[in-house]
Design an enzyme around this catalytic site. Structure first.
Site, PDB file in Angstrom:
ATOM      1  N   VAL A  92     -20.292   1.224  41.604  1.00 16.17           N
ATOM      2  CA  VAL A  92     -21.228   0.266  41.022  1.00 16.17           C
ATOM      3  C   VAL A  92     -22.478   0.095  41.876  1.00 16.17           C
ATOM      4  CG1 VAL A  92     -19.978  -1.699  42.042  1.00 16.17           C
ATOM      5  CG2 VAL A  92     -21.482  -2.081  40.108  1.00 16.17           C
ATOM      6  N   THR A 116     -14.750   1.386  42.394  1.00 19.59           N
ATOM      7  CA  THR A 116     -15.169   0.593  41.231  1.00 19.59           C
ATOM      8  C   THR A 116     -14.280   0.889  40.034  1.00 19.59           C
ATOM      9  OG1 THR A 116     -17.482   0.509  41.922  1.00 19.59           O
ATOM     10  CG2 THR A 116     -17.041   0.198  39.583  1.00 19.59           C
ATOM     11  N   GLU A 129      -8.649 -16.545  39.599  1.00 21.36           N
ATOM     12  CA  GLU A 129      -7.836 -15.782  40.538  1.00 21.36           C
ATOM     13  C   GLU A 129      -7.641 -16.588  41.814  1.00 21.36           C
ATOM     14  OE1 GLU A 129      -9.215 -11.334  39.019  1.00 21.36           O
ATOM     15  OE2 GLU A 129      -9.845 -12.022  40.992  1.00 21.36           O
ATOM     16  N   ASP A 166     -15.869   7.733  55.009  1.00 16.76           N
ATOM     17  CA  ASP A 166     -16.930   8.687  55.345  1.00 16.76           C
ATOM     18  C   ASP A 166     -18.244   7.992  55.710  1.00 16.76           C
ATOM     19  OD1 ASP A 166     -15.000  10.546  54.537  1.00 16.76           O
ATOM     20  OD2 ASP A 166     -15.778  10.599  52.494  1.00 16.76           O
ATOM     21  N   HIS A 211      -3.987  -5.928  49.820  1.00 20.29           N
ATOM     22  CA  HIS A 211      -3.742  -6.629  48.560  1.00 20.29           C
ATOM     23  C   HIS A 211      -2.265  -7.001  48.510  1.00 20.29           C
ATOM     24  CE1 HIS A 211      -3.686  -7.738  44.366  1.00 20.29           C
ATOM     25  NE2 HIS A 211      -5.008  -7.630  44.345  1.00 20.29           N
ATOM     26  N   ARG A 232      -5.813 -14.100  49.506  1.00 17.74           N
ATOM     27  CA  ARG A 232      -5.020 -12.883  49.646  1.00 17.74           C
ATOM     28  C   ARG A 232      -4.375 -12.727  51.020  1.00 17.74           C
ATOM     29  NH1 ARG A 232      -8.811  -8.382  46.550  1.00 17.74           N
ATOM     30  NH2 ARG A 232      -8.488  -9.213  44.451  1.00 17.74           N
ATOM     31  N   HIS A 279      -6.247  -2.377  50.871  1.00 16.05           N
ATOM     32  CA  HIS A 279      -7.029  -2.531  49.640  1.00 16.05           C
ATOM     33  C   HIS A 279      -8.532  -2.541  49.860  1.00 16.05           C
ATOM     34  CE1 HIS A 279      -7.907  -3.738  45.573  1.00 16.05           C
ATOM     35  NE2 HIS A 279      -8.437  -4.895  45.954  1.00 16.05           N
ATOM     36  N   GLU A 297     -18.727  -1.656  49.517  1.00 14.69           N
ATOM     37  CA  GLU A 297     -17.678  -1.830  50.524  1.00 14.69           C
ATOM     38  C   GLU A 297     -18.036  -1.241  51.872  1.00 14.69           C
ATOM     39  OE1 GLU A 297     -12.814  -1.175  50.926  1.00 14.69           O
ATOM     40  OE2 GLU A 297     -13.858  -0.659  49.072  1.00 14.69           O
ATOM     41  N   ARG A 301     -11.933 -11.382  52.054  1.00 15.10           N
ATOM     42  CA  ARG A 301     -12.706 -11.365  50.806  1.00 15.10           C
ATOM     43  C   ARG A 301     -12.044 -12.222  49.742  1.00 15.10           C
ATOM     44  NH1 ARG A 301     -12.571  -8.300  46.033  1.00 15.10           N
ATOM     45  NH2 ARG A 301     -10.914  -6.943  46.804  1.00 15.10           N
ATOM     46  N   SER A 315     -16.133  -8.616  45.353  1.00 19.65           N
ATOM     47  CA  SER A 315     -16.606  -7.307  45.827  1.00 19.65           C
ATOM     48  C   SER A 315     -17.575  -6.660  44.851  1.00 19.65           C
ATOM     49  CB  SER A 315     -15.417  -6.374  46.090  1.00 19.65           C
ATOM     50  OG  SER A 315     -14.600  -6.270  44.942  1.00 19.65           O
ATOM     51  N   LEU A 316     -17.228  -6.613  43.558  1.00 16.72           N
ATOM     52  CA  LEU A 316     -18.155  -6.057  42.577  1.00 16.72           C
ATOM     53  C   LEU A 316     -19.436  -6.889  42.529  1.00 16.72           C
ATOM     54  CD1 LEU A 316     -15.747  -5.135  39.618  1.00 16.72           C
ATOM     55  CD2 LEU A 316     -16.796  -3.589  41.275  1.00 16.72           C
TER      56      LEU A 316
END
Length: 664
Positions: free
Chosen positions: A113, A141, A212, A311, A332, A387, A448, A472, A483, A488-489
Site C-alpha cells: 500500500v 498489505t 479491535e 531487505d 500477533h 496485542r 507479525h 513497515e 502497534r 499499520s495500513l
C-alpha cells in the site's frame, strides 16, 4: 523524530518528538530527445530503454526539465489485471537505455500500500519505477485482514484515537506523529474509496466500522476479513492505468547506491537482481522510496509472506541510515495453529495463517485447552487488551500448561454474522475440518509486525538525502513500543502521501550525473559458479536460515532475558562466521549476489539489530519484556537508536557490496 549524524556511535537513546532536517541540495535533470515507441502487447520484464547503447553519457545534454523520458509495456497478472512491466521493444528510437541500467525520476522499492500509493502521486511529476521482489500483489498489505483504523464516526474523535494509540504504544509514541496520522487518516481512507476500494457497509448504508483490541471505539474500515487484498487490488488497478509508472516484477533489491559529500550521504538508486533472467539491473534515480515491508522471517513462524526478509532495513543500515526501536517485534497473538486442526495441512506453511484481531473485537473469547477462559486473569480489558498483553498471556498459558495452542471461540455469535464478517477465515478452517461457527479455533502467537525500522521524519525523510521510507520498513514514532491494531495500513497511507511533496521538490532540483551509473562496481552473479558448488551453497544457506530462526525464537522471543539475549548475540555471530567462511571457501566473492545469499545477509543484519536494540533497553515496555528488568521506568522512555558504525567494524552482512563514492 530526530535525525542522527553519521558517526561512529553505537546504540543510544533519543528524545521522542525532535524534528528532522529536510534540507535538499540543488540538482539537474537528464534530457534525451527522442520519441520511444513501445509495443504494449507483450510482457518483456527485461527492461525499458531511455538511452541508445550508441549514445555516450558525455554526449547527453544536461538541463532543467521536469523528468526523465520513459516508456513501458503492459502485461496480465494472476488477478486478471494488467500490470506494467518494462519492455526493450523500442523501434525507431535514438534515446535508449540498456537492459542493465535504467533511469527514472523516482524509484519505489516495494508494491504494498505505501509504495503503490506514493507512486500514484509522484507519477504526476515524473517517471516512476516500482521494483517488487515477487508478483506485484505479494506483499504484507495483501495479507492484512483487519482493516484501516480511522475516525469516521461522530461519536469518535481524533483525541480518542490518539489516546488509544499512545496507550497501546506504552507511551513511547511520538505525540506529534500520532496527531498527524490520526488527523489525516480519514481523508486517506476517503481517497481509497474514491479510487475504487470497496469496504463493507451496514444495513443503514454507512461504512461498517469494526472494533479491535486496544480501540475504545468502532473505527476499523474493512472489507470482510480481506481488507488488504481489496486495497491492493484497487491500487494495482490504478497503477495499471497510469502510463508514467513502470512495474518491475521479480526484481530483488540488493543494495542502495550512495555517495558522500561534506558529511552527508546521498542516495541515487538501487542495484537489483532480475530473478527471472538472472541479470543484475541498476536503477539510477533522483529519489528513492523504500516501502519494502518487515522482517518476519527472522523467526520460524510468521504471518508475513516469504518476501519479508528485512531487505529494506538491512539495505538502509548498510547505507548508513539511522535505525530505531528494533527490539519491538510484534507477535500477533492469534495465528492459526496447524497442530490443533482436525485435518493437518499436507505440507508446512510458508507463512502462518492469520486469525484477525477483529475476531476478538467481535466477541471472540480465548480459552486454554481445558476450556478455561484466562484473559481476565491477566488484564481487565480481557480479550480486548493490546496485542503485546494478549500474546504474553497466551505464551504464559502455553508454558505453564505444556500445551502447543490455545482456543479462540466465536461460535456463540450468530452463524450468518460470523460467516459474513470472516469468510476467508471460515473457509480456511473448513478446509481443514473445522467449522468456526460450531468449534473454537486453535491459535498460537506468531511474528507479525516490526514496530521499529529506518528512522523517519514527519515527511518520511531519512538522514540519507534522497531516501524516503514509508510503511513497515519505517520507524515514524507512531507505534512506539507496540502497534495498535489496524494502525499499520493507516500509517502507510498517511506517510506515503506526506513523502510526496518533499520528494517532488528534491526531484526537481536533483542533479543526476549519468556517469554515476558506471562508477559503482557491478554485482557479480552467482551463476558463474559451477552448478554443484552453487547447489551446496544454497543448501547450506537454507540450513543456516533455519538455525538463525531457531535462535531468534528460542532466545529473542516474546519473553526475554539479558542472559538469553547475550547467548543469541554469540550464537548469531558464530553462525554468520561459519556461513560466510563456507561461502568463501567455495569460491563466493564479496560482491557476488544470489537471492538466497542476499536474503541471508539481510536476515543476519536485521537479527543482529533486534538483539542489539533489545540488550540496550533495560526495562520492560510494550513488546519488549525482559525478566531482568520487568517494570516500566520513566527514565527509559526513549527510543532506541542505532547510529551508523565505522565500516571496518562491520561483518559482511552489514557492509554494502559497493564502496561508497564521493559525490562531485
Amino acid at each position: 523524530m530526530a535525525t542522527a549524524a553519521a558517526s561512529g556511535g553505537d546504540v543510544a537513546p533519543r528524545e521522542p518528538g525532535a524534528g528532522m532536517a529536510a534540507a535538499m541540495n540543488g540538482f539537474a535533470s537528464l534530457q534525451c530527445k527522442a520519441t520511444v515507441h513501445v509495443d504494449k502487447g507483450h510482457m518483456q520484464p527485461s527492461g525499458v530503454a531511455f538511452f541508445s547503447p550508441n549514445n555516450r553519457c558525455s554526449q547527453l545534454h544536461i538541463s532543467r526539465i521536469p523528468h526523465f523520458i520513459g516508456a513501458k509495456a503492459v502485461s496480465t497478472s494472476q488477478q486478471r489485471m494488467r500490470h506494467k512491466v518494462c519492455s526493450i521493444r523500442a523501434s525507431a528510437a535514438s534515446c535508449l537505455q540498456d537492459d542493465t541500467t535504467k533511469y527514472f525520476d523516482f524509484v519505489v522499492i516495494g508494491s504494498g500500500v505505501a509504495g503503490l500509493r506514493y507512486a500514484l502521486e509522484v507519477s504526476k511529476h515524473g517517471s516512476v519505477a516500482i521494483i517488487t521482489k515477487a508478483e506485484p500483489h505479494e506483499s504484507n498489505t495483501n495479507y492484512a485482514q483487519g482493516g484501516v483504523s480511522a475516525v469516521l464516526c461522530p461519536s469518535d474523535s481524533v483525541e480518542s484515537h490518539m489516546q488509544d494509540t499512545i496507550v497501546a504504544g506504552a507511551y513511547l509514541c511520538d505525540e506529534e506523529t500520532v496527531r498527524v496520522v490520526c488527523t489525516e487518516g480519514p481523508e486517506r481512507v476517503k481517497e481509497l474509496i474514491s479510487m475504487g476500494a470497496s469496504f463493507d457497509h451496514g444495513e443503514d448504508g454507512r461504512l461498517h466500522l469494526a472494533r479491535e483490541g486496544g480501540h475504545s471505539h468502532n473505527r476499523i474500515v474493512h472489507s470482510a476479513d480481506m481488507t488488504g487484498r481489496e486495497i491492493e487490488r484497487a491500487l494495482l488497478q490504478a497503477v495499471d492505468n497510469d502510463d508514467n509508472i513502470s512495474l518491475f516484477g521479480h526484481h530483488f533489491a540488493i543494495d542502495l547506491l550512495t555517495c558522500q559529500s561534506n558529511g552527508e550521504i546521498y542516495c541515487y538508486g538501487v542495484d537489483s537482481l532480475d530473478t527471472e533472467t538472472q541479470k543484475a539491473v541498476r536503477f539510477i534515480s533522483k529519489v528513492t522510496l523504500l516501502a519494502s515491508g518487515g522482517v518476519g522471517h527472522i523467526y520460524p513462524t510468521t504471518t508475513n509472506p516469504l518476501v519479508a526478509t528485512g531487505d529494506g532495513i538491512a539495505m538502509s543500515h548498510r547505507a548508513q541510515a539511522v535505525i530505531s526501536n528494533m527490539e519491538f517485534v510484534q507477535f500477533h497473538p492469534t495465528a492459526l495453529s496447524d497442530e490443533g486442526l482436525p485435518i493437518k495441512p499436507a505440507t508446512r506453511r510458508e507463512n502462518a495463517f492469520l486469525i484477525t484481531e477483529a475476531v476478538r473485537g467481535d466477541g471472540g473469547i480465548l480459552y486454554n485447552q481445558s476450556m478455561e477462559r484466562f484473559m481476565p486473569l491477566y488484564d481487565d480489558r480481557a480479550e480486548l487488551a493490546p496485542r503485546d498483553v494478549v500474546a504474553r498471556s497466551i505464551d504464559d498459558q502455553l508454558k505453564k500448561r505444556g500445551e502447543k495452542y490455545v482456543l479462540l471461540d466465536i461460535s456463540h455469535r450468530p452463524r450468518e454474522k460470523v460467516l459474513a464478517h470472516f469468510p476467508n477465515i471460515a473457509a480456511e478452517c473448513l478446509r481443514h475440518g473445522l467449522d468456526i461457527t460450531r468449534q473454537p479455533i486453535p491459535v498460537v502467537p506468531a511474528a507479525h509486525y516490526m514496530c521499529g525500522g529506518v528512522r523517519a521524519g514527519l515527511q518520511g525523510e531519512t538522514n540519507v538525502k534522497g531516501l524516503y521510507v514509508a510503511g513497515e520498513v519505517a520507524c515514524t514514532g507512531l507505534h512506539g513500543a507496540n502497534r495498535l491494531a489496524s494502525n499499520s495500513l493507516l500509517e502507510a497511507l498517511v506517510f506515503a502521501r506526506r513523502a510526496v511533496q518533499p520528494s517532488i521538490d528534491h526531484m526537481v532540483d536533483a542533479d543526476v550525473d549519468p556517469s554515476f551509473a558506471t562508477k559503482w562496481a557491478r554485482p557479480m552473479l552467482s551463476a558463474s559458479l559451477r552448478g554443484s558448488i552453487l547447489s551446496d551453497i544454497i543448501e547450506k544457506t537454507k540450513q543456516t536460515r533455519m538455525e538463525l530462526q531457531s535462535i531468534m525464537w528460542g532466545y529473542v522471543g516474546i519473553v526475554r532475558s539479558t542472559n538469553r539475549l547475550k547467548h543469541a548475540e554469540w550464537k548469531i555471530s558464530d553462525l554468520e562466521s561459519e556461513w560466510v567462511e563456507f561461502l568463501f571457501r567455495r569460491g563466493w566473492k564479496p560482491t557476488m549476489v544470489g537471492v538466497e545469499a542476499c536474503e541471508m545477509r539481510n536476515l543476519f543484519c536485521c537479527a543482529k539489530l533486534v538483539v542489539k536494540s533489545a540488550l540496550a533497553r533495560h526495562e520492560s515496555r510494550g513488546l519488549h519484556f525482559t525478566e531482568d528488568f520487568p517494570y516500566l521506568e520513566e527514565s527509559k522512555r526513549k527510543p532506541t537508536v542505532i547510529f551508523p558504525t565505522h565500516i571496518q567494524e562491520l561483518t559482511w552482512s552489514s557492509k554494502p557490496l559497493q564502496k561508497q563514492l564521493q559525490c562531485k
